[in-house]
Design a protein around this motif. Structure first.
Motif, mmCIF file in Angstrom:
data_model
loop_
_atom_site.group_PDB
_atom_site.id
_atom_site.type_symbol
_atom_site.label_atom_id
_atom_site.label_comp_id
_atom_site.label_asym_id
_atom_site.label_seq_id
_atom_site.Cartn_x
_atom_site.Cartn_y
_atom_site.Cartn_z
ATOM 1 N N UNK A 37 0.852 -1.180 0.000
ATOM 2 C CA UNK A 37 0.000 0.000 0.000
ATOM 3 C C UNK A 37 0.891 1.234 0.000
ATOM 4 N N UNK A 38 0.814 2.017 -1.055
ATOM 5 C CA UNK A 38 1.682 3.184 -1.163
ATOM 6 C C UNK A 38 1.186 4.306 -0.275
ATOM 7 N N UNK A 39 2.113 5.163 0.147
ATOM 8 C CA UNK A 39 1.786 6.358 0.919
ATOM 9 C C UNK A 39 1.836 7.544 -0.030
ATOM 10 N N UNK A 40 0.745 8.295 -0.167
ATOM 11 C CA UNK A 40 0.749 9.427 -1.105
ATOM 12 C C UNK A 40 1.844 10.423 -0.767
ATOM 13 N N UNK A 41 2.436 11.008 -1.796
ATOM 14 C CA UNK A 41 3.429 12.053 -1.574
ATOM 15 C C UNK A 41 2.753 13.260 -0.941
ATOM 16 N N UNK A 42 3.522 14.050 -0.213
ATOM 17 C CA UNK A 42 2.977 15.279 0.344
ATOM 18 C C UNK A 42 2.487 16.181 -0.795
#
Length: 217
Positions: A37-42
């Motif tokens: 599960x990727x973490x969205x970029x800021x």
């Protein structure tokens, strides 16, 4: 082996490496593929200071060894998408926990009728922080400009930026920032405060710390 695969995939996502992702990392044959599960970029957008969650404090020393901590109750600021940052301190909101001292700080020391605000401006590289994972922290040296009491001078410090969630970051001082009264034409005010309080002396410098929380808008 599955754990090794999961760790490698997670590292690729956090680092934001081009061409590196689940499609490029194959799980060993016969073993279950990991679900990543990727973490969205800021977000690359403007950020506004959350005043209620932020704090700007300073330390004073009087009579040689009495150390007291004070704060400002009203601060505001923002960081634009291009990395230009601005922090405005309402000097009349100085809070020393003593009413008469607050009044003297406003009227005699800061002279808020003439100089109501202190303004800090700086510029950062937003790409330094875009790939931060939630809970991850990075330190960066920072050059800023402080405008106080009619004087503007450069300031240097190191900040720690921590990603709190998908749209929020905290910016904290890693060490107290020294500010000398004489540098900002405040030495006379220090002496007047000393006389009014009947003290043997007030150290003509202060140490400033901050913990600032910003949210993408």
């Amino acid at each position: 082996m599955v754990k090794l695969y999961q760790s490698a995939a997670a590292l690729c996502l956090v680092a934001g490496l081009v061409g590196c992702g689940p499609a490029e990392i194959s799980a060993p044959i016969g073993e279950e593929a990991a679900v990543v599960q990727s973490v969205p970029a800021l977000p690359v957008s403007d950020y506004a200071l959350i005043d209620a969650a932020s704090r700007l404090s300073f330390v004073s020393i009087k009579a040689g060894d009495i150390v007291e901590t004070h704060r400002f109750d009203r601060i505001s600021g923002d960081v634009s998408g291009d990395g230009t940052g601005r922090l405005v301190v309402d000097l009349a909101s100085v809070n020393t926990a003593v009413d008469i001292r607050n009044e003297r700080m406003r009227e005699v020391f800061f002279e808020t009728a003439t100089y109501p605000e202190a303004i800090i401006t700086t510029s950062i590289n937003p790409s330094t922080f875009e790939a931060l994972a939630i809970g991850e922290r990075v330190e960066q040296e920072l050059e800023a400009s402080l405008s106080l009491h009619g004087v503007e001078l450069p300031m240097y410090t190191t900040i720690a930026v921590t990603r709190l969630d998908e749209t929020t970051v905290s910016v904290d001082s890693t060490a107290p920032v020294p500010v000398a009264a004489a540098d900002f034409d405040l030495a006379a005010g220090i002496e007047t405060l000393r006389e009014m309080a009947g003290l043997d002396g007030i150290t003509p410098a202060s140490l400033v710390t901050f913990s600032l929380v910003y949210e993408a808008i």
